[in-house]
Write an enzyme that holds these catalytic residues in place. Sequence first.
Site, PDB file in Angstrom:
ATOM      1  N   GLU A 291       2.215 -35.268 -16.309  1.00 22.73           N
ATOM      2  CA  GLU A 291       1.490 -34.004 -16.476  1.00 22.73           C
ATOM      3  C   GLU A 291       1.684 -33.450 -17.891  1.00 22.73           C
ATOM      4  OE1 GLU A 291       1.412 -29.552 -14.388  1.00 22.73           O
ATOM      5  OE2 GLU A 291       3.126 -30.893 -14.120  1.00 22.73           O
ATOM      6  N   LYS A 355      -6.939 -29.444 -12.430  1.00 25.50           N
ATOM      7  CA  LYS A 355      -6.073 -28.986 -11.343  1.00 25.50           C
ATOM      8  C   LYS A 355      -6.715 -27.818 -10.606  1.00 25.50           C
ATOM      9  CE  LYS A 355      -1.253 -27.623 -10.473  1.00 25.50           C
ATOM     10  NZ  LYS A 355       0.039 -27.277 -11.116  1.00 25.50           N
ATOM     11  N   CYS A 408       1.169 -32.047 -10.167  1.00 27.18           N
ATOM     12  CA  CYS A 408       2.362 -31.257  -9.858  1.00 27.18           C
ATOM     13  C   CYS A 408       2.413 -30.893  -8.369  1.00 27.18           C
ATOM     14  CB  CYS A 408       2.416 -30.025 -10.756  1.00 27.18           C
ATOM     15  SG  CYS A 408       3.983 -29.120 -10.706  1.00 27.18           S
TER      16      CYS A 408
END
Length: 533
Positions: A291, A355, A408
């Site tokens: 990430e 995301k 994440c």
Amino acid sequence: MSDQPMERLADRVILLWGWRQALVALLAGAVLALGQAPFDFFAVGFISFTLIVWLLDGVGTAPGKGWMRAAFPAFAVGWWFGFGYFLAGLFWVGNALLVEAEDFAWALPLAVIVLPAGLAIFYGLATLAARLVWSDGLGRIAALALAFGAAEWVRATVLSGFPWNAIGYVAMPIPLLMQSVTLTGLFGMSALSVLVFAMPGLLANRRHLTAGIAIALLLVAAHIGFGAWRLTQDVAPSGETLSVRIIQPSINQGEKWDGAARDRIFSALIELSALPPAEGAAAPQLIIWPETSFPFLLTDRPDALVALSELLQEGQLLAAGAVRVEGAASEGGVRYYNSILMINDQGEIVDGYDKVHLVPFGEYLPLQDWLSRFGLRQLVQAFPGFTPGTHRRPLDGGQGARLLPFICYEIIFPGENGSDVETNLLINVTNDAWFGDTPGPYQHFRQAQIRAVMLGLPMVRAANNGISGVVDARGRIVDAFRMDAVGALDAQIQLADPSARAWTAVRWGQPMIFFALGLLIVATGSIPRRRAN
């Protein structure tokens, strides 16, 4: 007082009140945290929930008092229990505030104390709801299980949700014990775990003890038996394989956006990616970076794409976590996205995913206009707030690979399963450097591991400093890096058959479990007994 040791112990706990009652509830919650990774001591569940049953046995109905005053003692037992559980299980969240201590150390009590206190409200509501239909037999155990299962579902939903360390994970420390989640869903697993863990509470008066032991043994046998059977079943392959290289650079979070360190960080990623494969092994077809692995915006550094075109061999793809920028100040504002970008051997960005589920206070500040007046800011200061993506979409990983992306902590949300798209490989990129070598990264990896089981997909996971690895569709770890290791992990992935993804009971299995627990409450006389009072 009884002559039986367990009954004497139960009597002592039942008679507790005031600060002693609160202390036992707090300790029961703190002990339960040992059931989560990396400790995995699941037997503590029997101690914690037995104590909760007995503490609730001692909560009186307070006749003649108002409803709120009568309800508070039951709520307080659950709140203290939850506060101890989340305090012991999530203390590591405060480590993120120490990365830039000069700016955020003042907020440490908010992360270490206020967050657990807020999450504990859900458990307080669970014990309150259970106490409303309390009895002196098996019905109260079923009520507690139903209430905690529902509380975990609500906790995963309200205010963007935070289902971290759901109780069901305590019952799934190894792949053998993970398989049942495909039948129960996470919240159904949480309810059944409480049902089994709380059964020793029947020793207080032995009403329904034989039936309770039988139910618990049956559930445990089914849990183990189904896991053993499913581990013997081959995962349906798609016929395609993919050579993958996972990069774990272990970059210090304090240096991540330091201008003086950016070239060095990028060079380290390039060097790890360019390492030759092991003797006799195929060159990777897909390279995965963690990430936000680029320590700069690609729009500011076109030379980085040139370097990547020189790195990638013909047909290779790079899946890299990056901050993506869109728009311009002259056009009404700049938007930043936490993304996975797919880059080909020409240095071209050919696909990407933004995301969807952002971290409150980490990647954006809720109620920003109001909270900023009190000096609150988001944790990631390099960018002025991220914009969420619109939907989860598969990425083309080449060679027939259809990647289901999670960035994440998106991986911990059971409802975000991408069941509406055909995919054959789960990809998770993360940066757990914020939390150091604490239980946090281990808990994160465990929850990602179980998500692979729930989705019936193999998983490749690239983390900045751990834990990176490859997990098969049954949750077995094929290979992994330890915390803080630096290196490139190569693996040959057998892609799953999208038409044979795991059947899960998220849509109807969990409601059926909750319905069955409701029937058990009624069948054992809890509701009629309550009405009789």
